[in-house]
Design a protein around this motif. Structure first.
Motif, PDB file in Angstrom:
ATOM      1  N   GLU A  30      -2.809  -1.299  12.326  1.00 59.24           N
ATOM      2  CA  GLU A  30      -2.683  -1.569  10.866  1.00 59.24           C
ATOM      3  C   GLU A  30      -3.811  -2.263  10.368  1.00 59.24           C
ATOM      4  O   GLU A  30      -4.317  -3.520  11.129  1.00 59.24           O
ATOM      5  CB  GLU A  30      -1.495  -2.281  10.487  1.00 59.24           C
ATOM      6  CG  GLU A  30      -0.263  -1.782  10.807  1.00 59.24           C
ATOM      7  CD  GLU A  30       0.117  -0.315   9.684  1.00 59.24           C
ATOM      8  OE1 GLU A  30      -0.459  -0.661   8.676  1.00 59.24           O
ATOM      9  OE2 GLU A  30       0.621   0.432  10.031  1.00 59.24           O
ATOM     10  N   ASP A 136       3.637   3.215   8.519  1.00 62.12           N
ATOM     11  CA  ASP A 136       2.871   2.499   7.844  1.00 62.12           C
ATOM     12  C   ASP A 136       3.345   1.219   7.716  1.00 62.12           C
ATOM     13  O   ASP A 136       4.262   0.919   6.703  1.00 62.12           O
ATOM     14  CB  ASP A 136       2.497   2.970   6.635  1.00 62.12           C
ATOM     15  CG  ASP A 136       1.240   2.471   5.744  1.00 62.12           C
ATOM     16  OD1 ASP A 136       0.483   1.757   6.450  1.00 62.12           O
ATOM     17  OD2 ASP A 136       1.003   2.718   4.585  1.00 62.12           O
ATOM     18  N   ASN A 140      -1.606  -0.697   2.498  1.00 61.72           N
ATOM     19  CA  ASN A 140      -3.147  -0.260   2.500  1.00 61.72           C
ATOM     20  C   ASN A 140      -4.002  -0.923   1.423  1.00 61.72           C
ATOM     21  O   ASN A 140      -5.177  -0.695   1.480  1.00 61.72           O
ATOM     22  CB  ASN A 140      -3.475   1.334   2.793  1.00 61.72           C
ATOM     23  CG  ASN A 140      -2.595   1.652   4.008  1.00 61.72           C
ATOM     24  OD1 ASN A 140      -2.396   1.081   4.866  1.00 61.72           O
ATOM     25  ND2 ASN A 140      -2.008   2.867   3.669  1.00 61.72           N
TER      26      ASN A 140
HETATM   27 CA    CA Z   1      -1.303   0.361   6.581  1.00 57.25          CA
END
Ligand code: CA
Ligand code: CA
Length: 145
Positions: A30, A136, A140
């Motif tokens: 990540e 995820d 982000n």
């Molecule tokens: Ca991510």
């Protein structure tokens, strides 16, 4: 406008977010970007602090990396979690750092971060390939201090 606000336009920020998404299609790792004006702390220590504040240790494989930028200080740090440090050589981030530095020197901050994120994704892929059950795990979006 503060240094942080003028560092990247909204459009440029979106391009970086897209680069993170693209990079995370290759790796289970990540990637996050944090931007702030300045810090009185040692930049490495501050990156570590931000890493914890963003709860970036909270990944299954402990394989998150933070690209920390202090705009007014002209400094950036790449900080990777221990899952990464356990399996990579010490100079692992050198190529990513060089990519970012080259663009930053030209004043092209957006491209430096886009290319740096993509490079980090490629580097991570060798040790932490993307898997079909990938999640995820961390946002982000760019974090600002
Ligand atoms: Ca991510
Ligand atoms: Ca993931």
């Amino acid at each position: 406008m503060s240094a942080v606000e003028s560092f990247l336009s909204a459009q440029e920020e979106q391009e970086i977010v897209l680069a993170i998404r693209q990079a995370e299609r290759n790796t289970s790792g990540e990637i996050r970007v944090h931007i702030e004006a300045t810090t009185a702390m040692n930049h490495y220590q501050r990156a570590l602090e931000v890493f914890h504040k963003l709860k970036m240790f909270n990944t299954k494989q402990q394989n998150a990396i933070l690209i920390y930028v202090a705009v007014e200080d002209h400094k950036f740090v790449i900080y990777g979690d221990k899952g990464i440090n356990e399996v990579v050589p010490e100079n692992f981030w050198d190529t990513t750092k060089e990519v970012i530095q080259a663009y930053f020197k030209q004043g092209n901050f957006k491209q430096g971060l886009v290319e740096g994120v993509l490079k980090a994704g490629e580097e991570l892929k060798a040790h932490f390939p993307w898997q079909t059950d990938d999640e995820d795990e961390l946002s982000n979006e760019i974090s600002k201090g």
